[in-house]
Design a protein around this motif. Sequence first.
Motif, PDB file in Angstrom:
ATOM      1  N   ASN A  89       7.857  41.188   2.256  1.00 19.45           N
ATOM      2  CA  ASN A  89       7.614  42.580   2.636  1.00 19.45           C
ATOM      3  C   ASN A  89       7.128  43.378   1.439  1.00 19.45           C
ATOM      4  O   ASN A  89       7.546  43.124   0.324  1.00 19.45           O
ATOM      5  N   ASP A  90       6.272  44.338   1.706  1.00 20.99           N
ATOM      6  CA  ASP A  90       5.901  45.267   0.637  1.00 20.99           C
ATOM      7  C   ASP A  90       6.977  46.360   0.595  1.00 20.99           C
ATOM      8  O   ASP A  90       7.886  46.370   1.425  1.00 20.99           O
ATOM      9  N   PRO A  91       6.911  47.271  -0.414  1.00 20.51           N
ATOM     10  CA  PRO A  91       8.001  48.264  -0.528  1.00 20.51           C
ATOM     11  C   PRO A  91       8.179  49.101   0.735  1.00 20.51           C
ATOM     12  O   PRO A  91       9.253  49.640   0.969  1.00 20.51           O
ATOM     13  N   GLN A  92       7.144  49.210   1.571  1.00 21.84           N
ATOM     14  CA  GLN A  92       7.271  49.996   2.794  1.00 21.84           C
ATOM     15  C   GLN A  92       7.845  49.156   3.936  1.00 21.84           C
ATOM     16  O   GLN A  92       7.990  49.641   5.044  1.00 21.84           O
ATOM     17  N   GLY A  93       8.104  47.883   3.649  1.00 18.81           N
ATOM     18  CA  GLY A  93       8.708  47.033   4.667  1.00 18.81           C
ATOM     19  C   GLY A  93       7.707  46.308   5.537  1.00 18.81           C
ATOM     20  O   GLY A  93       8.072  45.606   6.455  1.00 18.81           O
ATOM     21  N   LYS A  94       6.442  46.485   5.233  1.00 14.94           N
ATOM     22  CA  LYS A  94       5.409  45.806   6.027  1.00 14.94           C
ATOM     23  C   LYS A  94       5.311  44.351   5.569  1.00 14.94           C
ATOM     24  O   LYS A  94       5.402  44.072   4.380  1.00 14.94           O
ATOM     25  N   ILE A  95       5.142  43.454   6.541  1.00 10.98           N
ATOM     26  CA  ILE A  95       5.033  42.040   6.175  1.00 10.98           C
ATOM     27  C   ILE A  95       3.639  41.774   5.627  1.00 10.98           C
ATOM     28  O   ILE A  95       2.645  42.020   6.298  1.00 10.98           O
ATOM     29  N   VAL A  96       3.595  41.302   4.370  1.00 12.59           N
ATOM     30  CA  VAL A  96       2.282  41.117   3.740  1.00 12.59           C
ATOM     31  C   VAL A  96       2.056  39.679   3.284  1.00 12.59           C
ATOM     32  O   VAL A  96       0.962  39.330   2.872  1.00 12.59           O
ATOM     33  N   GLY A  97       3.072  38.869   3.356  1.00 12.82           N
ATOM     34  CA  GLY A  97       2.859  37.513   2.877  1.00 12.82           C
ATOM     35  C   GLY A  97       3.975  36.567   3.291  1.00 12.82           C
ATOM     36  O   GLY A  97       4.847  36.901   4.088  1.00 12.82           O
ATOM     37  N   ILE A  98       3.887  35.375   2.715  1.00 14.14           N
ATOM     38  CA  ILE A  98       4.807  34.302   3.059  1.00 14.14           C
ATOM     39  C   ILE A  98       5.407  33.775   1.758  1.00 14.14           C
ATOM     40  O   ILE A  98       4.669  33.583   0.790  1.00 14.14           O
ATOM     41  N   SER A  99       6.716  33.577   1.738  1.00 12.81           N
ATOM     42  CA  SER A  99       7.288  32.890   0.600  1.00 12.81           C
ATOM     43  C   SER A  99       7.915  31.606   1.106  1.00 12.81           C
ATOM     44  O   SER A  99       8.431  31.564   2.225  1.00 12.81           O
ATOM     45  N   ALA A 100       7.829  30.566   0.299  1.00 13.57           N
ATOM     46  CA  ALA A 100       8.344  29.298   0.769  1.00 13.57           C
ATOM     47  C   ALA A 100       9.042  28.552  -0.354  1.00 13.57           C
ATOM     48  O   ALA A 100       8.624  28.614  -1.508  1.00 13.57           O
ATOM     49  N   ILE A 101      10.133  27.921   0.010  1.00 11.59           N
ATOM     50  CA  ILE A 101      10.808  27.014  -0.912  1.00 11.59           C
ATOM     51  C   ILE A 101      10.801  25.663  -0.215  1.00 11.59           C
ATOM     52  O   ILE A 101      11.241  25.551   0.931  1.00 11.59           O
ATOM     53  N   ALA A 102      10.248  24.668  -0.890  1.00  7.34           N
ATOM     54  CA  ALA A 102      10.148  23.362  -0.266  1.00  7.34           C
ATOM     55  C   ALA A 102      10.828  22.333  -1.154  1.00  7.34           C
ATOM     56  O   ALA A 102      10.687  22.364  -2.378  1.00  7.34           O
TER      57      ALA A 102
END
Lengths: 120, 792
Positions: free
Chosen positions: B544-557
């Motif tokens: 999320n960006d500071p405004q809470g909008k979803i802007v990307g993906i984080s992944a732990i593999a």
Amino acid sequence: MTKKKILIVEDDTDILDAIQIILERENYEVLATTKGEETYRKVNEYKPDLIILDVLISGSDGRIICKNLKADTHTSSIPVIMMSAHPSAVKEYVQFGADDFLAKPFETEELLQAIKKNLR
Amino acid sequence: MSKTVKRSIKTDGIENIFTENPVFYKHLIELAPEAIIIHSKGKIVYINSVAKKLISAKNENEIIGKSVMEFIHSDSVPLIEERIKRILHKKKVAPFVVEKFIDLNGEIIFAETKAVPFIYQGEPAILAILRNITDRKKEEDRQSFINNLSKLLSSSIDYKTTIENVVKSIVPSIADYSRIILVDENGTISEEVSYHADPNKLGYVKKLYEAYRNRSGVTYGVGNILSKGKSEIFEQVTPALVKKYNNKDNSLQQIINVLGLTSYMGVPLKIRGKIIGALTFSSARKDRMYTKDDLRFAEEVAQRIASAIENSRLYMRSQKTIEAEEQLAAIVAFSDDAIISKRLDGTITSWNKSAEKVFGYTSKEAIGKSIRMLIPKKLLPEENTIISNIKKGKHIDHYETVRIRKDGQEIFVSLTISAIKNSQGKIIGASKIARDISDKKKIENELAHLASLVESSSDAIWSSTLDNIIVSWNKGAEMMYGFKAEKVVGHNIVDFIVPQEKMEEREEMVKKIIRGEQMDGLETVRITKDKKKIDVSMTVSPLNDPQGKIVGISAIARNITEQKEQEKLKDEFISMASHELKTPITSMKMFLDILSSYLGEKNSGAQTYVKRINDQTNKMRDLVNDLLDVSRIGTGKLSFRKEKFELDKIVQDTIESIQPAAKKHELKFIANNSLPVYGDKFRIYQVITNLLNNAIKYSPRSDKIVITAKAKNDQAIVSVKDFGIGIAKDKQQKIFEKLYQVTDHEERTFPGLGMGLYISKEIVKGHNGKMWVKSEKGKGSIFYFSLQLDQN
């Protein structure tokens, strides 16, 4: 009434002996072998009325033996009951042409019922 | 005619003097200080010497006999015609009025004129007396122009507006077109204002300017004035003159012709010897030829304009300075940063509001004290270094260090320090801007900690945009997938590590991310740089960006290839082991049957033992089967042979098969309708068996089990109720877990590997059903499972 002839192909001699004793007590004529590759010769010489065939016989694959027997017109009419301790075998026996299947361990009664059913 | 003349002369009452002394009369007229002209029938018949001079004639022959109208300026023609008519017809004296005349050189003359009826050679004539007021008139005009100019120059403090108004006031009274050019400190032209009396011709004026401004080496015009700072004048512009200066450029000559330039002058705008611009006057009229006198006037005008512009500029600059100072004061006062000034010896001289907040001292407490009170002892040498740098004129920017607050607490600050100079340029102190960066430092430390965790992790950690462009890629990712960060960052992740067969799955995953879902322990397959397929377990979350909008993906593999292989080996082992265990059980069971039949009915005591061995063998068989099921569930190989069957019948069958073995318990079955379902009836049988066996096992002190099978909405629900030991609340979920081992002392006395409920729940799950429990410790349990009713 002539005795029905049953050929047992099974590499575990204890199981082989047990089945043989039980079937002879039930008045069947039994021929047993522990070697898969001898099956065809025994079938041709002995001409059994029914074959009990293990799936995994040391050195050969019961499924292939069954398939070959069913492909040969001389032997294709002989009922084959396959048995295995391997759980996945139950799904396969039909596709190799076997007429019935017994999952090891089975009850003596199940074995006798299956033989009766397939000899008819 | 003579009668009327006589009468008129009579009225004058001086006829005797004239008739008696014609010579005296002639002298009188000739020597009169005013210009006297007599004209008759429209023709000039006499002029005196003053009049000759007025009209710039050398001798009277140039004038006598000429039409009087030739010398009258067009502006005055209607007025003079009217006056002549009145004089001739009404014999009245025309009183003094100012009229415009043109002399033989074509120059305009202003004259106060009075005319009287007269007789010349017996014919009616007019005697006109002219007093030349040209110079006075010019002076008056100039004075009124200057007055107007002064008004304009003081009307606006914005000199840009002023020069526009000035140019407009010059045209048309002094010039037909005019221009003001201003230059900045570097001598670069900054303003240009032109004006023409005829707006249609303004375009040509501009064109002319554009053509000239970029010409180098021009010996006249604006460029010349600006470079030399001298006035210039072309009193009479002739085609030959234009040609002389523009012999190369025909088009410019044409423009000048269109503009009809007749005379030109240009003056510099200077203030205290400094050239700040130029002012030009151009005439397109034959009767307006600039003279040296006009040039002097132009210089005077230029002088006034220059001082006004300079004043305006100074004013604007000082306004800016005042504004800047006010702004600066406001910035200092309201800045979030502490702003302090100090002398070179460290004495604090100013202290703003934020300084109070950051360091805890009020300005009263701080001013006059030494800056050293803010510096930790161990850092005191630092101040000396700072001061020596400042003395050398060096600027210190964002220097991060530690300072002490009034309460003794150490804070991280970022310092920006500059020298303060006096008006002679000598360094007398330093200004210091201090920002409290304690929070920032803390965050930085935390971030550094996190970053090192991410970097040192053996798990692959990466992030991407929603359209799969990789943003970050840690060491673990480099190791796991074989691609270096610099190779993949900025590129589409799909091009590197996602195998063809997993593309669709990945798209689904991204869709879920966009919906804000997080996925934990997602097991899938990826490709490495060496084209090797690896099994990975991923945790994928939306960023999320500071405004809470979803802007990307984080992944732990995590690479679970080895783990998967281990599991496979384990499952293969279990499968093999169970196969190997089943083989002896198979022969054991048959030999037991053979033994039993040898013993016959007479040996009932021995038969009992045979049966018990057989029961134990069956238990062993069931355990082996359970073990096999658990390993199949682990590898997802638990398969079903589904068909339509009646669930209530299967429940009934199971009860009937178990009841004989349950010596103590009565299994009571309540069912009122048929429940068709679609599934693997042997597996469902297994589930019910397990539930019934558990119910019996865990209610040793009761004698009843109640089983129901009912339809509820579109579900068939089976329940098995016992009145046994029950299950504590906190364990009610755990009992469904794989190989759950009870720790309770009492429960531990019950045998079992804890596989039954796990297998049962997995079987029900494999039928899209649910399994749950209601229980109270000490009172008993009810186990439920539901299956979708098959209505077709």
